[in-house]
Design a protein around this motif. Structure first.
Motif, mmCIF file in Angstrom:
data_model
loop_
_atom_site.group_PDB
_atom_site.id
_atom_site.type_symbol
_atom_site.label_atom_id
_atom_site.label_comp_id
_atom_site.label_asym_id
_atom_site.label_seq_id
_atom_site.Cartn_x
_atom_site.Cartn_y
_atom_site.Cartn_z
ATOM 1 N N LEU A 167 1.004 88.810 -71.183
ATOM 2 C CA LEU A 167 0.205 88.935 -72.402
ATOM 3 C C LEU A 167 -0.994 88.001 -72.384
ATOM 4 O O LEU A 167 -1.702 87.854 -73.382
ATOM 5 C CB LEU A 167 1.067 88.649 -73.635
ATOM 6 C CG LEU A 167 2.204 89.633 -73.923
ATOM 7 C CD1 LEU A 167 3.006 89.176 -75.142
ATOM 8 C CD2 LEU A 167 1.670 91.044 -74.129
ATOM 9 N N GLN A 180 10.524 92.690 -72.935
ATOM 10 C CA GLN A 180 9.198 92.966 -73.480
ATOM 11 C C GLN A 180 9.249 93.065 -74.999
ATOM 12 O O GLN A 180 8.386 92.522 -75.705
ATOM 13 C CB GLN A 180 8.646 94.264 -72.883
ATOM 14 C CG GLN A 180 8.301 94.174 -71.413
ATOM 15 C CD GLN A 180 7.958 95.527 -70.807
ATOM 16 O OE1 GLN A 180 7.701 96.495 -71.529
ATOM 17 N NE2 GLN A 180 7.957 95.602 -69.490
ATOM 18 N N GLU A 211 7.314 90.554 -77.578
ATOM 19 C CA GLU A 211 6.365 91.135 -78.535
ATOM 20 C C GLU A 211 6.754 90.778 -79.967
ATOM 21 O O GLU A 211 5.890 90.500 -80.806
ATOM 22 C CB GLU A 211 6.310 92.655 -78.348
ATOM 23 C CG GLU A 211 5.600 93.072 -77.070
ATOM 24 C CD GLU A 211 5.809 94.539 -76.735
ATOM 25 O OE1 GLU A 211 6.495 95.240 -77.533
ATOM 26 O OE2 GLU A 211 5.307 94.991 -75.690
#
Length: 309
Positions: free
Chosen positions: A71, A278, A282
């Motif tokens: 990210l 993931q 997030e």
């Protein structure tokens, strides 16, 4: 003893003023560090812990770090396990130096900070970390200055040892977010609840973002069922808020990656476990606080718990 405590408070006040001013990062002459060229920021500190060993704590730490790096974050994983440090083992690395050499002032944090091919940095752990509590005022100040060099990272993930030793509890107290990982097995759940109970007793006045991850789940429904029970009990009997961060599927890709000493996020980025990581990262990004502590504040908290500051 009171005079020593006041001296340590003054050291940390001066450090706080220095970090906030234009001359932040003055060199530490005792340990030979050159901190002036290390950019300062308020790193987000995430501690990963568990009530018992073997539930996937280090796997979560390493693969979550890689997900954050993807990210665009600069991430460092610090292995704070005592005697059983294995972050480097999971990455098939043999660092020449580790935290023990920093504590002994034989090396600086910069000397032992290792960049990996996975886009993250690691600080290898070793036995001897328990010496923090017995350090002299001068040694403790130098060690804090060394660790503060890690503040060039956006995110610092601290992989603790399993269980409820004072070191584990200190790193939980020092974190912006503390993640407890468990599996659906009754013994793991019991041990996870045990560490939650101790946290509630020890840190009722600290603002810790306590989060729960269920590993090796057969299904999303099973994971949520386990999480709901634990969170409900923590709220009802401990008056402690625990947030459900997510789960990781019981996935063959994970054990395969461990055997091959590669993160499963890299070896099989489309496997079910990788997708779960993931989602967890997030979710943490969406819910992150804008008020992160940074390492200076962290170790004021850490040593304060031990009645040193």
């Amino acid at each position: 003893m009171e005079d020593q405590a006041e001296n340590l408070r003054e050291i940390m006040r001066q450090k706080k003023d220095t970090d906030a001013g234009p001359q932040a990062g003055a060199p530490n002459n005792k340990s030979g560090s050159h901190n002036e060229d290390i950019p300062r920021k308020k790193s987000r500190i995430i501690t990963v812990t568990s009530g018992k060993g073997g539930v996937g704590k280090t796997n979560l730490s390493v693969n979550m770090a890689i997900a954050f790096a993807r990210l665009g974050k600069k991430v460092t994983v610090m292995d704070a396990d005592l005697g059983l440090a294995n972050v480097n083992v999971m990455l098939d690395m043999i660092p020449k130096y580790n935290l023990y050499h920093v504590i002994k002032k034989q090396k600086t944090i910069r000397d032992i900070l290792v960049e990996t091919v996975y886009g993250i940095s690691i600080v290898a752990g070793a036995s001897g970390f328990s010496q923090i509590a017995n350090m002299s005022e001068e040694d403790r100040r130098d060690f804090i200055n060394e660790l503060d060099m890690l503040s060039s990272a956006d995110i610092i993930i601290i992989d603790t040892s399993a269980g409820v030793s004072s070191n584990v509890l200190d790193f939980i107290a020092a974190a912006d977010d503390a993640i407890i990982i468990t599996t659906p097995e009754p013994t793991a759940i019991t041990d996870a609840y045990g560490i939650i109970k101790i946290i509630a007793t020890e840190y009722d006045t600290l603002n810790i973002g306590l989060k729960l991850v269920i590993n090796r789940a057969k299904s999303a429904a099973d994971a949520k069922s386990v999480a709901d029970r634990m969170i409900g009990i923590a709220g009802q009997f401990l008056n402690l808020r625990v947030d459900y961060l997510g789960f990781i599927y019981d996935d063959f890709a994970v054990s395969n990656a461990v055997r091959r000493q590669k993160p499963f996020m890299v070896l099989d980025p489309k496997c079910k476990a990788s997708i779960c990581i993931q989602h967890i990262v997030e979710r943490m990004e969406r819910n992150k606080s804008s008020d992160t502590a940074g390492f200076g504040a962290i170790f004021r908290r850490l040593f304060g718990r031990n009645n040193v500051l």
